[in-house]
Design an enzyme around this catalytic site. Structure first.
Site, mmCIF file in Angstrom:
data_model
loop_
_atom_site.group_PDB
_atom_site.id
_atom_site.type_symbol
_atom_site.label_atom_id
_atom_site.label_comp_id
_atom_site.label_asym_id
_atom_site.label_seq_id
_atom_site.Cartn_x
_atom_site.Cartn_y
_atom_site.Cartn_z
ATOM 1 N N ASN A 136 0.802 -1.231 0.000
ATOM 2 C CA ASN A 136 0.000 0.000 0.000
ATOM 3 C C ASN A 136 0.837 1.284 0.000
ATOM 4 O O ASN A 136 0.505 2.240 -0.692
ATOM 5 C CB ASN A 136 -1.027 -0.016 1.135
ATOM 6 C CG ASN A 136 -0.398 -0.059 2.500
ATOM 7 O OD1 ASN A 136 0.652 -0.658 2.693
ATOM 8 N ND2 ASN A 136 -1.027 0.579 3.457
ATOM 9 N N GLU A 166 3.092 -5.514 12.192
ATOM 10 C CA GLU A 166 2.171 -4.375 11.977
ATOM 11 C C GLU A 166 1.090 -4.884 11.042
ATOM 12 O O GLU A 166 1.345 -5.127 9.866
ATOM 13 C CB GLU A 166 2.924 -3.204 11.339
ATOM 14 C CG GLU A 166 4.056 -2.640 12.178
ATOM 15 C CD GLU A 166 3.568 -1.985 13.463
ATOM 16 O OE1 GLU A 166 2.404 -1.567 13.538
ATOM 17 O OE2 GLU A 166 4.376 -1.920 14.413
ATOM 18 N N GLU A 210 6.859 0.220 16.139
ATOM 19 C CA GLU A 210 7.944 0.754 15.325
ATOM 20 C C GLU A 210 8.147 2.217 15.697
ATOM 21 O O GLU A 210 7.389 2.772 16.492
ATOM 22 C CB GLU A 210 7.582 0.631 13.840
ATOM 23 C CG GLU A 210 7.430 -0.818 13.391
ATOM 24 C CD GLU A 210 7.196 -0.963 11.889
ATOM 25 O OE1 GLU A 210 6.428 -0.179 11.332
ATOM 26 O OE2 GLU A 210 7.796 -1.883 11.300
HETATM 27 P P1 NAD Z 1 0.017 -9.421 2.911
HETATM 28 O O1 NAD Z 1 -0.031 -9.952 4.286
HETATM 29 O O2 NAD Z 1 -0.694 -10.159 1.842
HETATM 30 O O3 NAD Z 1 1.509 -9.275 2.397
HETATM 31 C C1 NAD Z 1 2.481 -8.499 3.061
HETATM 32 C C2 NAD Z 1 3.851 -9.006 2.704
HETATM 33 O O4 NAD Z 1 4.017 -10.312 3.243
HETATM 34 C C3 NAD Z 1 4.093 -9.140 1.198
HETATM 35 O O5 NAD Z 1 5.429 -8.795 0.907
HETATM 36 C C4 NAD Z 1 3.867 -10.622 0.959
HETATM 37 O O6 NAD Z 1 4.541 -11.105 -0.158
HETATM 38 C C5 NAD Z 1 4.434 -11.206 2.242
HETATM 39 N N1 NAD Z 1 3.945 -12.547 2.586
HETATM 40 C C6 NAD Z 1 2.768 -13.118 2.263
HETATM 41 N N2 NAD Z 1 2.723 -14.374 2.757
HETATM 42 C C7 NAD Z 1 3.877 -14.602 3.421
HETATM 43 C C8 NAD Z 1 4.418 -15.699 4.139
HETATM 44 N N3 NAD Z 1 3.765 -16.844 4.265
HETATM 45 N N4 NAD Z 1 5.636 -15.572 4.696
HETATM 46 C C9 NAD Z 1 6.322 -14.422 4.589
HETATM 47 N N5 NAD Z 1 5.871 -13.344 3.897
HETATM 48 C C10 NAD Z 1 4.658 -13.427 3.319
HETATM 49 O O7 NAD Z 1 -0.502 -7.927 3.021
HETATM 50 P P2 NAD Z 1 -0.776 -6.922 1.830
HETATM 51 O O8 NAD Z 1 -2.046 -7.345 1.180
HETATM 52 O O9 NAD Z 1 0.459 -6.747 1.026
HETATM 53 O O10 NAD Z 1 -1.000 -5.556 2.630
HETATM 54 C C11 NAD Z 1 -2.225 -5.140 3.093
HETATM 55 C C12 NAD Z 1 -2.328 -5.368 4.582
HETATM 56 O O11 NAD Z 1 -1.268 -4.720 5.259
HETATM 57 C C13 NAD Z 1 -3.589 -4.783 5.173
HETATM 58 O O12 NAD Z 1 -4.142 -5.716 6.063
HETATM 59 C C14 NAD Z 1 -3.094 -3.565 5.925
HETATM 60 O O13 NAD Z 1 -3.893 -3.167 7.008
HETATM 61 C C15 NAD Z 1 -1.769 -4.015 6.384
HETATM 62 N N6 NAD Z 1 -0.926 -2.869 6.715
HETATM 63 C C16 NAD Z 1 -0.659 -2.618 8.027
HETATM 64 C C17 NAD Z 1 0.114 -1.525 8.378
HETATM 65 C C18 NAD Z 1 0.431 -1.221 9.819
HETATM 66 O O14 NAD Z 1 1.306 -0.403 10.054
HETATM 67 N N7 NAD Z 1 -0.219 -1.832 10.768
HETATM 68 C C19 NAD Z 1 0.635 -0.697 7.375
HETATM 69 C C20 NAD Z 1 0.328 -0.986 6.053
HETATM 70 C C21 NAD Z 1 -0.446 -2.080 5.731
#
Ligand code: NAD
Length: 477
Positions: free
Chosen positions: A148, A246, A458
């Site tokens: 995002n 996060e 963080e």
């Molecule tokens: P996601 O969990 O699908 O992916 C995040 C990252 O993790 C990607 O790089 C992905 O390739 C990797 N990943 C996926 N499966 C994995 C595994 N089994 N092992 C290791 N890595 C793996 O999330 P997304 O769809 O990319 O992002 C959206 C989400 O992120 C939303 O839920 C949003 O709320 C959250 N988010 C949270 C914050 C925060 O600060 N709390 C900030 C931004 C986004």
């Protein structure tokens, strides 16, 4: 454009020679390829990080500061190129991508100074002994980031990790890999020693999983979805890895009748729909005190109807494209679910097909009314340009509704009564509370969520502490 991995300071092809398509969300078309990395690539990156670690840990703080500061300057100098790439890769408006590039530079600049100022504590035991606590680098750490705010969040992890003397194996999201790739070139140009930052591209369940599974990555800093976080924690727990998670959010935005409504409504448009609502901190549940409900609703709908949506590279667009087809379909699915749950659509509620970009993934900013506070659309993270609006009567009632989700990331509260502000901030179950503002960030403050929104914090010293291992030394007199 075909991207490569960045290992030991060199750009190299994935061991298996396999690539994934990279899409431009504004057109829906493939415009590049990224390595579909496997464990073999991750192992190479870990080897490079291991070899570089001792020397980087022993590099004087001032040298670390200088090279990190140079990276910040190069991000600034390349801001336009990076912003353009980010906008094409993610779908966000170009003006917003520019702001995020400023923040990416700031992340490096901020933690460059942290490298200079981080210090150890000492605890004297009267005339018996003195303790001092070393904070040593952990070693090789894994940094995994979402799609995002691609470069903004990638650098938010990498900068403190290297400032603390670790070396990094990082994986950006497979949906938005381009600016992380470009950053590697800037790191070389800035003189970051080979192996300090290694970037492996590819799928989470393959490349990401290998980073988490390796016994050599002693800490994992992860930002992403709650379900992924849960899986990652289960993988890492038996190895007792340090984890910073996060995760998702379902943030309440509470507007009391005594608020400055002009400011509240203007900011609510941003806090609901900035970056197509794809910011973990976006307020997705708007609670408005009954006395001003009708007014806020009408004015909000009128303002949202003015939002321009279309080509992210067009400077006049406020709303760009949704990052990927699966996510676009997920968000539209929630709009369908909202209808089944009895919502009235006040505005939006449908896909948009701008002329010339008919295959891009655009969704009109959507406001839903009439949903119970505990229905699925009010409990689950949608992470798109979709908000719900609900009236409330009392402070107790709104707190109960706001706290009803499994998430606990961020809340926004609008009121001119200081007592209300303090009481609500005290009782709301969130890691971050903004009073009469939104997304006002001081990088020294702890950043993160409670409940299913994450583990750990963080930012500032929190990040430096996460990326170091404390060792207490007690000297008896
Ligand atoms: P996601 O969990 O699908 O992916 C995040 C990252 O993790 C990607 O790089 C992905 O390739 C990797 N990943 C996926 N499966 C994995 C595994 N089994 N092992 C290791 N890595 C793996 O999330 P997304 O769809 O990319 O992002 C959206 C989400 O992120 C939303 O839920 C949003 O709320 C959250 N988010 C949270 C914050 C925060 O600060 N709390 C900030 C931004 C986004």
């Amino acid at each position: 454009m075909r991207l490569s991995n960045f290992i030991n300071g060199a750009f190299i092809a994935p061991v298996d020679g396999q690539y994934l398509n990279n899409f431009n969300p504004s057109t829906g078309e493939v415009y590049g390829e990224i390595p579909d990395s496997t464990e073999a690539d991750v192992l190479l990156a870990i080897e490079a990080a291991k070899s570089a670690q001792l020397s980087w840990a022993n590099t004087p703080a001032e040298e670390k500061f200088k090279v990190m500061n140079r990276i910040a300057e190069l991000i600034d100098a390349n801001r336009e190129k990076l912003a353009m790439a980010e906008s094409m890769d993610q779908g966000k408006p170009l003006w917003l991508a520019r702001n995020e590039m400023n923040r990416a530079a700031q992340n490096f600049r901020f933690f460059a100074t942290a490298a200079m100022q981080f210090s150890s504590e000492s605890h004297a035991m009267e005339d018996k002994a003195i303790n001092y606590t070393l904070r040593q680098p952990i070693g090789v750490v894994g940094c995994i980031s979402p799609w995002n705010l691609p470069l903004y969040l990638f650098t938010w992890k990498i900068a403190p990790a290297i400032a603390a003397g670790n070396t990094v194996v990082a994986k950006p999201s497979e949906f938005t890999p381009v600016t992380a790739f470009m950053l590697c070139e800037l790191c070389n140009e800035a003189g970051l020693p080979a192996g300090v930052l290694n970037v492996v591209h590819g799928l989470g369940q393959k490349a990401g999983q290998a980073i988490v599974e390796s016994k050599f990555t002693k800490a994992i800093s992860f930002t992403g979805g709650t379900a992924t976080g849960k899986h990652l924690a289960a993988t890492a727990a038996p190895m007792f890895k340090k984890l910073s998670l996060e995760l998702g959010g379902k943030n309440p935005n509470i507007i009391f009748a005594d608020a400055d409504l002009n400011k509240a409504i203007k900011t609510t448009v941003n806090s609901s729909f900035m970056n197509q609502g794809e910011i973990c901190l976006c307020g997705s549940r708007v609670f408005v005190q009954r006395a001003v409900y009708q007014e806020v609703k009408d004015r909000l709908v009128a303002e949202v109807n003015q939002l321009t949506i279309g080509n992210p590279l067009d400077e006049n667009m406020r709303i760009g494209a949704i990052v990927s087809k699966p996510h676009y379909e997920k968000v539209l699915g929630y709009i369908e679910l909202a209808k089944e749950e009895g919502a009235t659509i006040l505005t939006g509620g449908k896909a948009v097909h701008p002329s010339g970009l008919e295959n891009g993934w655009y969704i009109a900013p959507t406001i839903l009314e009439g949903l119970p506070f505990d229905c699925r659309c009010n409990m689950e993270e949608i992470f798109g340009p979709v908000i719900t609006i609900m009236p409330f009567d009392t402070e107790e009632e709104v707190l109960e509704m706001a706290n009803a989700t499994e998430y606990g990331l961020a809340a926004t509260v609008w009121t001119s009564n200081l007592n209300t502000a303090h009481r609500v901030a005290n009782k709301i179950q969130m890691g971050i509370v903004w009073i009469n503002c939104w997304l006002l960030r001081d990088l020294r403050t702890p950043f993160g969520g409670t409940k299913s929104s994450g583990v750990g914090r963080e930012g500032g010293w929190e990040a430096m502490k996460f990326f170091t291992e404390p060792k207490n030394v007690c000297i008896a007199f």
